[in-house]
Write a protein that holds these residues in place. Structure first.
Motif, PDB file in Angstrom:
ATOM      1  N   LEU A 263      19.451  -1.240  -0.942  1.00 36.17           N
ATOM      2  CA  LEU A 263      18.567  -1.193  -2.109  1.00 36.17           C
ATOM      3  C   LEU A 263      17.239  -0.491  -1.808  1.00 36.17           C
ATOM      4  O   LEU A 263      16.537  -0.083  -2.734  1.00 36.17           O
ATOM      5  N   LEU A 264      16.886  -0.378  -0.535  1.00 39.26           N
ATOM      6  CA  LEU A 264      15.592   0.169  -0.150  1.00 39.26           C
ATOM      7  C   LEU A 264      15.490   1.651  -0.505  1.00 39.26           C
ATOM      8  O   LEU A 264      16.358   2.448  -0.152  1.00 39.26           O
ATOM      9  N   LYS A 265      14.416   2.001  -1.218  1.00 37.28           N
ATOM     10  CA  LYS A 265      14.175   3.388  -1.616  1.00 37.28           C
ATOM     11  C   LYS A 265      12.692   3.690  -1.392  1.00 37.28           C
ATOM     12  O   LYS A 265      11.826   3.179  -2.103  1.00 37.28           O
ATOM     13  N   GLU A 266      12.418   4.494  -0.394  1.00 40.19           N
ATOM     14  CA  GLU A 266      11.043   4.759   0.014  1.00 40.19           C
ATOM     15  C   GLU A 266      10.217   5.441  -1.081  1.00 40.19           C
ATOM     16  O   GLU A 266       8.995   5.317  -1.116  1.00 40.19           O
ATOM     17  N   SER A 267      10.862   6.136  -1.990  1.00 43.93           N
ATOM     18  CA  SER A 267      10.136   6.950  -2.977  1.00 43.93           C
ATOM     19  C   SER A 267       9.615   6.154  -4.177  1.00 43.93           C
ATOM     20  O   SER A 267       8.892   6.689  -5.007  1.00 43.93           O
TER      21      SER A 267
ATOM     22  N   ASP B 186      13.852  -0.581  -9.502  1.00 43.85           N
ATOM     23  CA  ASP B 186      14.642   0.059 -10.553  1.00 43.85           C
ATOM     24  C   ASP B 186      15.826  -0.822 -10.906  1.00 43.85           C
ATOM     25  O   ASP B 186      16.270  -1.653 -10.097  1.00 43.85           O
ATOM     26  N   VAL B 187      16.353  -0.623 -12.129  1.00 44.10           N
ATOM     27  CA  VAL B 187      17.570  -1.309 -12.562  1.00 44.10           C
ATOM     28  C   VAL B 187      18.580  -0.258 -13.009  1.00 44.10           C
ATOM     29  O   VAL B 187      18.211   0.855 -13.382  1.00 44.10           O
ATOM     30  N   ASP B 188      19.858  -0.622 -12.981  1.00 46.51           N
ATOM     31  CA  ASP B 188      20.892   0.312 -13.423  1.00 46.51           C
ATOM     32  C   ASP B 188      21.153   0.146 -14.920  1.00 46.51           C
ATOM     33  O   ASP B 188      20.437  -0.588 -15.607  1.00 46.51           O
TER      34      ASP B 188
ATOM     35  N   ILE C  24      14.655  -0.962  -4.638  1.00 52.02           N
ATOM     36  CA  ILE C  24      13.370  -1.633  -4.435  1.00 52.02           C
ATOM     37  C   ILE C  24      12.498  -0.774  -3.531  1.00 52.02           C
ATOM     38  O   ILE C  24      12.997  -0.049  -2.669  1.00 52.02           O
ATOM     39  N   GLY C  25      11.180  -0.858  -3.751  1.00 54.89           N
ATOM     40  CA  GLY C  25      10.248  -0.175  -2.877  1.00 54.89           C
ATOM     41  C   GLY C  25      10.052  -0.936  -1.582  1.00 54.89           C
ATOM     42  O   GLY C  25      10.421  -2.114  -1.474  1.00 54.89           O
TER      43      GLY C  25
ATOM     44  N   LEU D  61      14.357  -9.327   8.271  1.00 57.67           N
ATOM     45  CA  LEU D  61      15.543 -10.061   7.812  1.00 57.67           C
ATOM     46  C   LEU D  61      16.530  -9.168   7.077  1.00 57.67           C
ATOM     47  O   LEU D  61      17.653  -9.580   6.792  1.00 57.67           O
ATOM     48  N   LYS D  62      16.089  -7.946   6.750  1.00 62.14           N
ATOM     49  CA  LYS D  62      16.892  -6.989   5.976  1.00 62.14           C
ATOM     50  C   LYS D  62      17.273  -7.577   4.607  1.00 62.14           C
ATOM     51  O   LYS D  62      18.422  -7.481   4.159  1.00 62.14           O
ATOM     52  N   LYS D  63      16.263  -8.186   3.992  1.00 59.96           N
ATOM     53  CA  LYS D  63      16.497  -8.818   2.696  1.00 59.96           C
ATOM     54  C   LYS D  63      15.420  -8.410   1.696  1.00 59.96           C
ATOM     55  O   LYS D  63      14.275  -8.162   2.066  1.00 59.96           O
ATOM     56  N   LYS D  64      15.813  -8.367   0.432  1.00 51.73           N
ATOM     57  CA  LYS D  64      14.853  -8.122  -0.644  1.00 51.73           C
ATOM     58  C   LYS D  64      14.037  -9.384  -0.872  1.00 51.73           C
ATOM     59  O   LYS D  64      14.517 -10.505  -0.658  1.00 51.73           O
TER      60      LYS D  64
END
Length: 351
Positions: A135-139, A144-146, A154-155, A163-166
């Motif tokens: 889900l990670l998106k640096e930009s 965002d949602v689909d 997610i930013g 933990l590699k968690k949102k």
């Protein structure tokens, strides 16, 4: 001596075990409950409390006449059936549990006295092993949602790289606008904030110490209302408008407490004074008063109410229908019932 017949039946397809001594419990239900109320509509029955017995019986709503002897340790309405769970069995004189159908079905007790075991749950998902790295998106800064309204990106601010968690827990949508509840966990302190899609924190929803819960949602509402704890008080705040609807005592009752969300009412307490709040309009149905000491909401009906309380928002039309076809009652601290017009219901021959 005649041996008592025992009826044992296994229904393997449903994982259901039924066993009961033949007609024993139905006969008891017939004697204690059904025979005395047979001539009355089940939605017209109101429990009355007998302090000497410390039990409840049934009286007629209209004549206030006592119909049954006290037989249960808690008030139970027909809506549309009399339902007694395994956990309530020992609280009554019926010695069993199950369903007695309402007067529309002639108080049928054929399902009473059947022992039911729930099917075992099929598996359990260990969420601790999930990885949200995809889900990670640096930009992006926020989230965002689909096209289906599901979280799609997610930013970096909302990703725990260790933990590699949102850290986004829940999405809330209203009129195609999205908000997200975010978990902040630092040392042993956990707080919650609500952000918009741009990652901006919504004013009034910053670092809340108790998880902000959503008030039951209805189509008539002009906002998404949230319970927000501040000190020893609960505030109802509009997530999108910022409007506040009131400050309530911490003992604020939510709509599921001895109630059905399809009716749209809840008990609320302000400065120690109880009232009944209409969740559709967020206005008082019964204004708080020192004289009001409310314990719970109850209802009776001849047939099943409309709608699924688990699926929100609940439509205004469904609530209007349910209210029209129900008697709604408030139980006070003296174990007396009132309706929403504050009419009292006590048996005639009670002191």
């Amino acid at each position: 001596m005649m041996k008592k017949k025992i009826l044992v039946c296994l229904v393997l397809a449903q994982g259901l075990l039924l066993c009961a001594q033949e007609n024993e419990y139905q006969k008891k239900a017939q004697e204690i409950v059904i025979n005395p109320i047979k001539a009355y509509a089940s939605n017209e029955l109101i429990p009355y409390y007998a302090s000497k017995d410390q039990k409840w019986g049934y009286m007629d709503r209209n004549s206030k006449k006592k119909l049954t002897k006290p037989f249960t340790s808690e008030p139970l309405f027909f809506h549309p059936n009399f339902e007694l769970s395994i956990f309530q069995r020992e609280l009554t004189d019926l010695d069993s549990y199950g369903t007695i159908k309402g007067s529309t079905f002639d108080y049928d007790s054929s399902d009473f006295g059947k022992i039911r075991f729930m099917e075992p749950e099929v598996g359990w998902i260990d969420r601790s092993k999930t990885d949200d790295s995809h889900l990670l998106k640096e930009s992006i800064v926020g989230f965002d949602v689909d096209n289906h309204g599901k979280l799609s990106a997610i930013g970096p601010a909302y990703f725990d790289s260790e933990l590699k968690k949102k850290t986004i827990i829940e999405l809330i949508v209203f009129q195609n606008q999205y908000r997200a509840i975010v978990n902040h966990h630092q040392n042993d302190t956990r707080t919650y904030s609500i952000i918009n899609q741009e990652g901006e924190t919504i004013k009034g929803f910053e670092h809340i110490t108790v998880y902000p819960e959503t008030v039951i949602r209805y189509t008539a509402q002009k906002d998404v209302w949230m319970y927000v704890k501040e000190g020893d008080k609960i505030k109802i705040k509009g997530l999108f408008s910022g409007e506040e609807k009131g400050v309530f005592d911490e003992e604020f009752h939510n709509g599921s407490y001895k109630n059905y969300s399809g009716l749209g009412y809840t008990i609320a307490r302000v400065n120690g004074q109880d009232g009944v709040l209409d969740l559709l309009t967020m206005e008082w149905k019964i204004k708080p008063s020192k004289a009001n000491k409310f314990k719970a909401l109850f209802y009776s009906t001849l047939k099943e109410l409309e709608g699924n309380p688990e699926q929100t928002p609940i439509s205004t039309e469904v609530v209007a229908y349910n209210r029209k076809h129900s008697y709604i009652y408030i139980l006070n601290d003296k174990n007396t019932f009132y309706d929403l017009e504050m009419n009292e219901y006590k048996p005639k021959n009670s002191k």
